[in-house]
Each structure stands twice: as structure tokens, then as C-alpha cells.
Write a protein that holds these residues in place. Structure first.
Motif, mmCIF file in Angstrom:
data_model
loop_
_atom_site.group_PDB
_atom_site.id
_atom_site.type_symbol
_atom_site.label_atom_id
_atom_site.label_comp_id
_atom_site.label_asym_id
_atom_site.label_seq_id
_atom_site.Cartn_x
_atom_site.Cartn_y
_atom_site.Cartn_z
ATOM 1 N N ASP A 225 -37.972 -21.031 66.250
ATOM 2 C CA ASP A 225 -39.255 -21.737 66.208
ATOM 3 C C ASP A 225 -39.362 -22.771 67.324
ATOM 4 N N ASN A 226 -38.239 -23.094 67.937
ATOM 5 C CA ASN A 226 -38.228 -24.103 68.993
ATOM 6 C C ASN A 226 -38.374 -23.504 70.385
ATOM 7 N N ASN B 128 -22.280 -22.462 65.559
ATOM 8 C CA ASN B 128 -23.360 -21.495 65.783
ATOM 9 C C ASN B 128 -22.900 -20.283 66.583
ATOM 10 N N ALA C 240 -30.795 -36.255 70.502
ATOM 11 C CA ALA C 240 -31.934 -36.062 69.602
ATOM 12 C C ALA C 240 -33.281 -36.051 70.323
ATOM 13 N N SER D 126 -35.260 -32.279 75.560
ATOM 14 C CA SER D 126 -36.076 -31.066 75.627
ATOM 15 C C SER D 126 -35.640 -30.292 76.862
ATOM 16 N N ILE E 46 -28.882 -25.022 69.589
ATOM 17 C CA ILE E 46 -29.402 -26.310 69.120
ATOM 18 C C ILE E 46 -30.806 -26.075 68.553
ATOM 19 N N PRO E 47 -30.912 -25.744 67.270
ATOM 20 C CA PRO E 47 -32.213 -25.392 66.683
ATOM 21 C C PRO E 47 -33.256 -26.497 66.745
ATOM 22 N N THR E 48 -32.824 -27.747 66.929
ATOM 23 C CA THR E 48 -33.781 -28.849 67.006
ATOM 24 C C THR E 48 -34.236 -29.144 68.434
ATOM 25 N N LEU E 49 -33.684 -28.417 69.418
ATOM 26 C CA LEU E 49 -34.008 -28.657 70.831
ATOM 27 C C LEU E 49 -35.224 -27.831 71.256
ATOM 28 N N PRO E 50 -36.337 -28.458 71.647
ATOM 29 C CA PRO E 50 -37.460 -27.684 72.176
ATOM 30 C C PRO E 50 -37.042 -26.994 73.477
ATOM 31 N N ALA F 202 -31.744 -22.344 72.444
ATOM 32 C CA ALA F 202 -32.469 -22.590 71.200
ATOM 33 C C ALA F 202 -31.636 -22.224 69.985
#
Length: 223
Positions: free
Chosen positions: A108-109, A14, A53, A56, A75-79, A72
Motif C-alpha cells: 500500500d506504500n 522481512n 520514521a 520517504s 519497510i511497510p511504513t516507508l512511502p 516497500a
């Protein structure tokens, strides 16, 4: 090295997206970028602040959003949540977020909130596993409400410029985690002042002490 509000996480997969994010942030407020990390210290910070996984992230005093946006992006999956108490700064961070999204960064996160951090932690009902606090210039009285709020949350890693002794004075007891046995250094971009940043986990009592406390608790309840 990247110029950010705090420790940067830059996986190779990334790196391009993160660099693009950094450039938008710089163009928005280049005099206000706060911290530089060397490549080796960035790697150490990433190791100490490792997520999984179920992780947050909360940035206390998120400012213009540098740490939140870069985390963010990495790590696009990390709120990733930021809380900022200066309304004009918070509003500017929202404008930067909108610009990043227009230019192709979905983010989006990301969620950015305005208000006092301790009150937000107490009232949000959210639990964050990884917490960053840019507290280099905060006074002892500023740390106390944060310490009380963090004491009630089951976080895993807490990053702070203050020492464990500073936090102990506020009633928050911590154990430092040193990646590769060393502290991470950061440099303030404007003043070029070098400081350490510490990674902490909760202080855990020795098993024998924990067992003794359980015995005392049982005895008191029986009485």
C-alpha cells in the motif's frame, strides 16, 4: 544475494516476504533483472541508506519496480515512489505490482508514476528524503535537469553510480558517505560488469565560509 535494480534492504524480520517479492519480479522479466549485491555489500547499502520514521523514498528511472517493491516490502511504513519515462516499462511495472498484490503483498506504500523525473520532482510538490537513481548509462546532458531538480529538494541521502565530480559539473555539489569506509559494489546481472554505487549527502560549506557569505549578503541588502 538478491537480484534487484539496485541496493537491497533485507532485514531478517522481512526476509521471507522480500524473497517472495523477488521471485515474482524474476518470473515477470528474469532477463531484465539488473543488479546483484553480495551479502556484505547489501548490509553496507542498508547502513548508508538508513531510513527513519519520517523518511520517504524516490526511485528515479524505476524500471520494472524492483527497487521500489523491495524497499516497500522491507519497510511497510516507508512511502516508496517510482518514476519511469518509458511508458511500456512503466505499464509492465504496474502489472507486476498488481500481481504482487494478488499474491498477498499489500504494498500500500507504493506509487508508480510515468513521466520525466525532473518535471515530476518540480511539479509533484513532494519532498523525498532518500533518492536512488540508476544512472550508470546516463549522459551528462541527462544528469543536468535532475541536478537542477534535486538542488531545490531538501533530501538526506542520494544514491548514484556517477561520481561527485560528474554531479559537480551539473551544479550539484555532494559529499560521499562510505559505509565502513568503503564503496558498495554491484554487478549487472546480464553482462556481469562490476560497478560502484555511491551514497551522497549534500555538500556543506565550512562554518567560517557560511558566516562570510551571510556577512556579504547582509552588506549587499543594506546597499
Amino acid at each position: 544475494p538478491l537480484t534487484v535494480d539496485g541496493p537491497a534492504c533485507t532485514p531478517l524480520s522481512n526476509q521471507g516476504a522480500t524473497t517472495a517479492t523477488t521471485e515474482v519480479i524474476r518470473s515477470a522479466h528474469s532477463p531484465l533483472d539488473r543488479i546483484k549485491l553480495s551479502e556484505s555489500d547489501s548490509q553496507k547499502a542498508q547502513e548508508a541508506f538508513a531510513t527513519n520514521a519520517g523518511s520517504s523514498f524516490l526511485d528515479i528511472g524505476s524500471g520494472y519496480g524492483n527497487v521500489v517493491f523491495q524497499g516497500a516490502t522491507c519497510i511497510p511504513t516507508l512511502p516508496c515512489v517510482g518514476i519511469e519515462f518509458k511508458q511500456d516499462v512503466w505499464q509492465k511495472s504496474r502489472e507486476i505490482l498488481a500481481t504482487l498484490r494478488i499474491q498477498g503483498s499489500r504494498l500500500d506504500n507504493v506509487a508508480l508514476h510515468f513521466g520525466e523525473a525532473a518535471q515530476f520532482i518540480a511539479s509533484s510538490g513532494s519532498t523525498f528524503t532518500h533518492i536512488y537513481f540508476f544512472d550508470k548509462e546516463r549522459r551528462q546532458c541527462d544528469l543536468q535537469p535532475i541536478a537542477r531538480a534535486l538542488a531545490t529538494m531538501p533530501w538526506k541521502i542520494f544514491c548514484s553510480a556517477k561520481t561527485a565530480n560528474d554531479w559537480a559539473k551539473c551544479g550539484l555539489f555532494l559529499t560521499e558517505v562510505k559505509p565502513k569506509g568503503r564503496s558498495v559494489q554491484f554487478k549487472l546481472a546480464v553482462s556481469q560488469e562490476e560497478k560502484k554505487v555511491h551514497f551522497y549527502k549534500r555538500y556543506e560549506l565550512p562554518p567560517a565560509v557560511t558566516e562570510l557569505l551571510e556577512v556579504i549578503k547582509t552588506f549587499l541588502f543594506r546597499s
